[in-house]
Design a protein around this motif. Structure first.
Motif, PDB file in Angstrom:
ATOM      1  N   MET A 184      12.276   7.590  12.533  1.00 61.90           N
ATOM      2  CA  MET A 184      12.432   7.057  11.173  1.00 61.90           C
ATOM      3  C   MET A 184      11.201   6.309  10.725  1.00 61.90           C
ATOM      4  O   MET A 184      10.863   6.274   9.551  1.00 61.90           O
ATOM      5  CB  MET A 184      13.652   6.125  11.117  1.00 61.90           C
ATOM      6  CG  MET A 184      14.972   6.830  11.344  1.00 61.90           C
ATOM      7  SD  MET A 184      15.324   8.022  10.052  1.00 61.90           S
ATOM      8  CE  MET A 184      15.498   6.921   8.691  1.00 61.90           C
ATOM      9  N   VAL A 185      10.510   5.698  11.684  1.00 65.44           N
ATOM     10  CA  VAL A 185       9.303   4.945  11.325  1.00 65.44           C
ATOM     11  C   VAL A 185       8.241   5.892  10.824  1.00 65.44           C
ATOM     12  O   VAL A 185       7.450   5.574   9.936  1.00 65.44           O
ATOM     13  CB  VAL A 185       8.816   4.125  12.540  1.00 65.44           C
ATOM     14  CG1 VAL A 185       7.518   3.396  12.198  1.00 65.44           C
ATOM     15  CG2 VAL A 185       9.872   3.138  12.959  1.00 65.44           C
ATOM     16  N   ALA A 186       8.219   7.117  11.435  1.00 67.94           N
ATOM     17  CA  ALA A 186       7.221   8.088  10.990  1.00 67.94           C
ATOM     18  C   ALA A 186       7.499   8.562   9.567  1.00 67.94           C
ATOM     19  O   ALA A 186       6.595   8.886   8.816  1.00 67.94           O
ATOM     20  CB  ALA A 186       7.198   9.279  11.961  1.00 67.94           C
ATOM     21  N   ILE A 208       4.431   5.721   0.379  1.00 69.73           N
ATOM     22  CA  ILE A 208       3.252   6.173  -0.375  1.00 69.73           C
ATOM     23  C   ILE A 208       3.685   6.879  -1.653  1.00 69.73           C
ATOM     24  O   ILE A 208       3.153   6.669  -2.742  1.00 69.73           O
ATOM     25  CB  ILE A 208       2.393   7.100   0.515  1.00 69.73           C
ATOM     26  CG1 ILE A 208       1.770   6.284   1.644  1.00 69.73           C
ATOM     27  CG2 ILE A 208       1.304   7.775  -0.329  1.00 69.73           C
ATOM     28  CD1 ILE A 208       1.051   7.129   2.667  1.00 69.73           C
ATOM     29  N   GLY A 209       4.727   7.747  -1.521  1.00 65.54           N
ATOM     30  CA  GLY A 209       5.238   8.439  -2.716  1.00 65.54           C
ATOM     31  C   GLY A 209       5.757   7.460  -3.747  1.00 65.54           C
ATOM     32  O   GLY A 209       5.510   7.592  -4.941  1.00 65.54           O
ATOM     33  N   LEU A 210       6.472   6.470  -3.261  1.00 65.08           N
ATOM     34  CA  LEU A 210       6.987   5.467  -4.203  1.00 65.08           C
ATOM     35  C   LEU A 210       5.864   4.685  -4.854  1.00 65.08           C
ATOM     36  O   LEU A 210       5.950   4.286  -6.018  1.00 65.08           O
ATOM     37  CB  LEU A 210       7.947   4.515  -3.487  1.00 65.08           C
ATOM     38  CG  LEU A 210       9.284   5.130  -3.039  1.00 65.08           C
ATOM     39  CD1 LEU A 210      10.044   4.117  -2.201  1.00 65.08           C
ATOM     40  CD2 LEU A 210      10.103   5.539  -4.244  1.00 65.08           C
ATOM     41  N   SER A 211       4.800   4.468  -4.124  1.00 63.66           N
ATOM     42  CA  SER A 211       3.670   3.705  -4.681  1.00 63.66           C
ATOM     43  C   SER A 211       3.039   4.464  -5.834  1.00 63.66           C
ATOM     44  O   SER A 211       2.722   3.904  -6.885  1.00 63.66           O
ATOM     45  CB  SER A 211       2.634   3.427  -3.591  1.00 63.66           C
ATOM     46  OG  SER A 211       3.210   2.656  -2.567  1.00 63.66           O
ATOM     47  N   PHE A 212       2.805   5.781  -5.595  1.00 62.29           N
ATOM     48  CA  PHE A 212       2.227   6.571  -6.694  1.00 62.29           C
ATOM     49  C   PHE A 212       3.163   6.648  -7.901  1.00 62.29           C
ATOM     50  O   PHE A 212       2.731   6.606  -9.044  1.00 62.29           O
ATOM     51  CB  PHE A 212       1.893   7.988  -6.197  1.00 62.29           C
ATOM     52  CG  PHE A 212       0.602   8.034  -5.410  1.00 62.29           C
ATOM     53  CD1 PHE A 212      -0.621   7.898  -6.069  1.00 62.29           C
ATOM     54  CD2 PHE A 212       0.611   8.173  -4.040  1.00 62.29           C
ATOM     55  CE1 PHE A 212      -1.804   7.942  -5.338  1.00 62.29           C
ATOM     56  CE2 PHE A 212      -0.564   8.208  -3.320  1.00 62.29           C
ATOM     57  CZ  PHE A 212      -1.789   8.088  -3.967  1.00 62.29           C
ATOM     58  N   VAL A 213       4.470   6.742  -7.642  1.00 63.58           N
ATOM     59  CA  VAL A 213       5.426   6.738  -8.766  1.00 63.58           C
ATOM     60  C   VAL A 213       5.357   5.423  -9.531  1.00 63.58           C
ATOM     61  O   VAL A 213       5.374   5.364 -10.763  1.00 63.58           O
ATOM     62  CB  VAL A 213       6.859   6.994  -8.253  1.00 63.58           C
ATOM     63  CG1 VAL A 213       7.867   6.768  -9.386  1.00 63.58           C
ATOM     64  CG2 VAL A 213       6.983   8.408  -7.734  1.00 63.58           C
ATOM     65  N   GLY A 214       5.283   4.309  -8.803  1.00 66.41           N
ATOM     66  CA  GLY A 214       5.187   3.005  -9.464  1.00 66.41           C
ATOM     67  C   GLY A 214       3.920   2.878 -10.274  1.00 66.41           C
ATOM     68  O   GLY A 214       3.922   2.328 -11.371  1.00 66.41           O
ATOM     69  N   LEU A 215       2.799   3.386  -9.717  1.00 69.37           N
ATOM     70  CA  LEU A 215       1.551   3.328 -10.456  1.00 69.37           C
ATOM     71  C   LEU A 215       1.638   4.142 -11.748  1.00 69.37           C
ATOM     72  O   LEU A 215       1.172   3.731 -12.819  1.00 69.37           O
ATOM     73  CB  LEU A 215       0.417   3.841  -9.563  1.00 69.37           C
ATOM     74  CG  LEU A 215      -0.997   3.800 -10.198  1.00 69.37           C
ATOM     75  CD1 LEU A 215      -1.367   2.363 -10.557  1.00 69.37           C
ATOM     76  CD2 LEU A 215      -2.019   4.392  -9.228  1.00 69.37           C
ATOM     77  N   LEU A 237       2.154  -2.993   4.109  1.00 67.65           N
ATOM     78  CA  LEU A 237       3.471  -2.905   4.726  1.00 67.65           C
ATOM     79  C   LEU A 237       3.582  -1.643   5.581  1.00 67.65           C
ATOM     80  O   LEU A 237       4.155  -1.646   6.674  1.00 67.65           O
ATOM     81  CB  LEU A 237       4.565  -2.918   3.657  1.00 67.65           C
ATOM     82  CG  LEU A 237       4.781  -4.267   2.931  1.00 67.65           C
ATOM     83  CD1 LEU A 237       5.790  -4.095   1.802  1.00 67.65           C
ATOM     84  CD2 LEU A 237       5.277  -5.301   3.928  1.00 67.65           C
ATOM     85  N   ILE A 238       3.023  -0.554   5.118  1.00 70.61           N
ATOM     86  CA  ILE A 238       3.089   0.711   5.863  1.00 70.61           C
ATOM     87  C   ILE A 238       2.343   0.589   7.193  1.00 70.61           C
ATOM     88  O   ILE A 238       2.809   1.002   8.260  1.00 70.61           O
ATOM     89  CB  ILE A 238       2.517   1.845   5.011  1.00 70.61           C
ATOM     90  CG1 ILE A 238       3.450   2.109   3.789  1.00 70.61           C
ATOM     91  CG2 ILE A 238       2.350   3.135   5.812  1.00 70.61           C
ATOM     92  CD1 ILE A 238       2.867   3.033   2.770  1.00 70.61           C
ATOM     93  N   VAL A 239       1.145   0.001   7.104  1.00 76.23           N
ATOM     94  CA  VAL A 239       0.331  -0.138   8.335  1.00 76.23           C
ATOM     95  C   VAL A 239       1.048  -1.005   9.355  1.00 76.23           C
ATOM     96  O   VAL A 239       1.083  -0.723  10.562  1.00 76.23           O
ATOM     97  CB  VAL A 239      -1.050  -0.722   7.990  1.00 76.23           C
ATOM     98  CG1 VAL A 239      -1.830  -1.057   9.251  1.00 76.23           C
ATOM     99  CG2 VAL A 239      -1.838   0.249   7.123  1.00 76.23           C
ATOM    100  N   THR A 240       1.635  -2.075   8.886  1.00 74.30           N
ATOM    101  CA  THR A 240       2.341  -2.978   9.798  1.00 74.30           C
ATOM    102  C   THR A 240       3.499  -2.268  10.468  1.00 74.30           C
ATOM    103  O   THR A 240       3.736  -2.399  11.681  1.00 74.30           O
ATOM    104  CB  THR A 240       2.868  -4.198   9.042  1.00 74.30           C
ATOM    105  OG1 THR A 240       1.768  -4.851   8.377  1.00 74.30           O
ATOM    106  CG2 THR A 240       3.542  -5.177   9.973  1.00 74.30           C
ATOM    107  N   MET A 241       4.232  -1.496   9.748  1.00 75.30           N
ATOM    108  CA  MET A 241       5.389  -0.803  10.301  1.00 75.30           C
ATOM    109  C   MET A 241       4.979   0.294  11.263  1.00 75.30           C
ATOM    110  O   MET A 241       5.655   0.557  12.252  1.00 75.30           O
ATOM    111  CB  MET A 241       6.239  -0.219   9.160  1.00 75.30           C
ATOM    112  CG  MET A 241       6.892  -1.299   8.290  1.00 75.30           C
ATOM    113  SD  MET A 241       7.875  -0.605   6.974  1.00 75.30           S
ATOM    114  CE  MET A 241       9.156   0.120   7.993  1.00 75.30           C
ATOM    115  N   ARG A 242       3.854   0.934  11.036  1.00 75.79           N
ATOM    116  CA  ARG A 242       3.412   1.988  11.947  1.00 75.79           C
ATOM    117  C   ARG A 242       3.023   1.408  13.310  1.00 75.79           C
ATOM    118  O   ARG A 242       3.180   2.024  14.350  1.00 75.79           O
ATOM    119  CB  ARG A 242       2.234   2.752  11.356  1.00 75.79           C
ATOM    120  CG  ARG A 242       2.657   3.670  10.203  1.00 75.79           C
ATOM    121  CD  ARG A 242       1.464   4.421   9.662  1.00 75.79           C
ATOM    122  NE  ARG A 242       0.883   5.297  10.694  1.00 75.79           N
ATOM    123  CZ  ARG A 242       1.298   6.552  10.916  1.00 75.79           C
ATOM    124  NH1 ARG A 242       2.280   7.061  10.191  1.00 75.79           N
ATOM    125  NH2 ARG A 242       0.728   7.274  11.865  1.00 75.79           N
TER     126      ARG A 242
END
Length: 703
Positions: free
Chosen positions: A675-677, A684-691, A633-638
């Motif tokens: 905002m996209v940046a 990414i931060g949320l991903s590590f928190v979820g992990l 999702l991040i790559v697509t949005m960038r």
């Protein structure tokens, strides 16, 4: 003065005793030829006295006598003392000492005359011991040794006899023969018993004749009449006199009272005041109630009036009983069985009363028993209905349908009217209304389905009603018969542990079953593995044929890492008709055990250096997959972001926020930075928190 003199002594002691009661002379007693007596004759010459004294080696002093209770106005002359050394020239004086000297007895120091100055009482003191001495009047030196003598108080009859133990109480049996001893009285007299008749007592009866007499010298009282009857007169008061001087004229006397009670003997037989007695009794009288009381009169008292009653032979034996009331000596008739007017309406009881303690000396007065007849009339009462069977026992199957007839209760009216009976159930004994009874016929039937396991016996109270006032209760015990309507189940909740090092064929659990039903021949259970696992490779079941079964392993090498719990369905079948069965699951937990087979730890294996459990691996894979999706999702949005409004710098783009100090312009503020940046960094931060949370929820390695 002493009672003797030494040889060669020129002195002599003379005693002159003159008593006022004996012609005014004092008496001095001594041995013959000794002493001096002052009397009516002329005084002998001194020389003759000296000659006489020289022949006597010793002097013996005896007694002076003085009468008691002297009432004269002058002192009473007792006697005279004289010494041969007294020449009458006044050179010698006489001195008196001892009991009563100076206070009672005085002596004339010149003449030696002794007088009593006070009234004496022999009963207070019978004699006085005194000492006399002759001394030189000038030098006050003794001219004679001290001598002792006794003044004895002579008794007169001045004390009357006294009964120290009176008044007396005595008893003698009634009807005693003539001359029977009653009691002995005794009087004492304080006068001198050794002198005259002052203390010699004679007894006589003043009051109490002709019933009693007294022996004059002994004081023994005896009956003077034979066969005195206590029932005529039971008490006599006697007056007994004791008189001294042997009862002669002028003697003193004293009296006492003697109360004589005639004691009872059994000389009167019992007698009923009537030969026939009438009594009425209700037929409803409870058992053990008193029906009637009768009493035979007896003039005697105490044990001599005690009675025993008994019923003579008759058809009433067993229906009535009679006993003695120990307090009133009445015969108490008691009912032993219920009365029934319709069966017998009257009874005639023949009763005998007998003295309990009969005296053989008075058998001629008897017989000591008497008979009477008590006629009892039974009165009819309206009785409640009577059940033909007070306790009715019935049985019913627990699968009986509603309305099934169980049995019939029956009651009747015992009275001659034979009234109709209605039946009902006391609902306090059938709260859930399982049963009904027909009010007219008495047929009992089921009203609801029955369950023997909930209540195997129903205790019903049945009512047989004639009217509101007359009803009778009966009991119906209804036993519910068992049917096979309950399947067997495990006896307990088993917790079975299986060691990882278990060997093939090893017993790991013995199971048993219970069944709520109660077949007449007892339970018989059959065990087997349910069909889905009947051919499994891990376990087998062996039916022990004793209502138990054994669970055994088919193999070894169990690993809780591979499978921590095994669930084994067991089929249990009973022997009922029809047979019922149930499938019960036995859980077997795989455990790490020591060499003795004791479980150390059970359940799933925690993560170690050698690897992770299946659950932990799946959790980690889920978290990784989530992370990959977020990266895509991040790559697509960038790739879709716009050209930035300002140049990128080496610093954090969020520093623009600090430099922005204008008032907010709403949506236009978003154009100040890209905002996209910012979004990929947040994702990414949320991903590590979820992990991280995934590891916490699933369990970190080693937990």
């Amino acid at each position: 003065m002493s009672g003797c003199t030494c040889p060669g002594v020129r002195r002599a002691l003379a005693l002159l005793a003159l008593l006022g009661s004996l012609g005014g002379r004092g008496c001095w007693g001594s041995d013959p030829g000794s002493g001096e007596l002052e009397g009516q004759g002329s005084r002998h010459p001194r020389g003759s006295w000296e000659a006489a004294l020289r022949h006597k080696r010793s002097w013996v002093w005896n007694q002076f006598f003085v009468l008691e209770e002297y009432t004269g106005n002058e002192p009473l002359y007792v006697g005279k003392l004289h010494s041969d050394v007294d020449g009458g020239d006044g050179k010698v004086k006489y001195v008196l000492s001892g009991e009563g000297a100076a206070s009672i007895f005085t002596i004339d120091e010149n003449t030696g005359d002794i007088h009593a100055t006070k009234r004496l009482d022999r009963e207070a003191q019978a004699y006085y011991t005194l000492q006399a001495q002759a001394v030189d009047r000038v030098t006050n030196q003794p001219v004679e040794p001290r001598s002792e003598f006794v003044v004895k108080v002579q008794d007169i009859n001045d004390n009357e006899p006294k009964f120290l133990d009176g008044p007396y109480m005595a008893g003698v049996p009634e009807m005693s023969p003539l001359g029977t001893m009653v009691v002995q009285v005794a009087a004492t007299d304080a006068d001198d018993p050794t002198y005259g008749n002052s203390a010699r007592v004679i007894y006589s009866i003043i009051h109490g004749q002709p019933y009693f007499s007294v022996e004059p010298r002994t004081g023994i009282i005896r009956t003077a009449l034979p066969n005195m009857d206590r029932e005529t007169r039971d008490q006599y008061v006697l007056v007994i006199q004791a008189k001294d001087m042997v009862g002669q004229m002028g003697g003193l006397s004293g009296t006492t009272s003697v109360t004589v009670t005639l004691t009872d003997v059994n000389d009167n037989p019992p007698r009923f005041t009537h030969k026939n007695y009438q009594n009425t009794v209700l037929e409803s009288l409870p058992v053990h109630s008193v029906v009637a009381r009768v009493k035979a009169a007896d003039a005697d008292v105490g044990p001599n009036a005690e009675m025993d009653y008994r019923l003579m032979d008759g058809d009433y034996l067993g229906l009535f009983n009679i006993s003695t009331d120990e307090e009133t000596q009445e015969g108490v008739i008691v009912l032993l069985k219920p009365l029934d007017f319709e069966t017998k309406s009257s009874f005639s009881l023949r009763i005998e009363a007998t003295n309990r303690n009969i005296d053989s000396n008075f058998l001629s007065v008897g017989p000591f028993s008497d008979l009477a007849v008590v006629k009892l009339t039974v009165e009819d009462v309206n009785e409640p209905p009577v059940f033909s069977t007070p306790l009715l026992k019935m049985v019913v199957s627990e699968d009986a349908r509603m309305g099934t007839s169980i049995g019939r209760v029956s009651a009747h009216d015992p009275d001659s009217t034979n009234s109709g009976i209605r039946y009902s159930i006391d609902r306090n004994t059938d709260l859930e209304r399982f049963f009904n009874v027909d009010a007219l016929s008495g047929v009992i039937s089921t009203a609801k389905p029955l369950d023997r396991e909930a209540n195997s016996v129903h205790n019903l109270t049945l009512l047989a009603i004639e009217s509101r006032e007359y009803r009778r209760k009966g009991i119906a015990l209804i036993t519910v018969l068992d049917i096979n309507d309950n399947a067997p189940v495990f006896a307990i909740d088993y917790e079975t542990l299986l060691c990882e090092n278990a060997m093939p064929g090893q017993l790991i659990q013995t199971i048993s079953a219970v069944d709520k039903d109660e077949p007449p021949s007892g339970h018989r259970f059959y065990f087997s593995l349910a069909s889905p696992v009947a051919g499994n490779l891990n376990f087998t079941l062996r039916d022990n044929k004793d209502n138990t079964a054994s669970i055994l392993t088919k193999r070894g090498g169990f690993r809780r890492r591979e499978q921590p719990v095994y669930r084994l369905p067991v089929l249990i079948v009973d022997s009922g008709s029809p047979a019922l069965s149930s499938t019960n699951t036995l859980a077997l937990r795989v455990c790490d055990c020591d060499a003795d087979g004791v479980a150390m730890s059970c359940g799933a294996v925690a993560y170690t250096a050698t690897g992770l459990s299946t659950g932990a691996l799946l959790a980690i894979l889920g978290c990784i997959l989530t992370l990959l999706i977020m990266v895509l999702l991040i790559v697509t949005m960038r790739g879709r972001r716009k050209t930035p409004l300002i140049l990128e710098e080496e610093r954090d783009i969020r520093e623009n926020i600090v430099r922005y100090d204008d008032e907010g312009g709403g949506e236009e503020d978003t154009e100040a930075f890209d905002m996209v940046a910012l979004l990929p960094r947040r994702l990414i931060g949320l991903s590590f928190v979820g992990l991280f949370h995934c590891f916490l929820l699933r369990g970190l390695p080693g937990d």
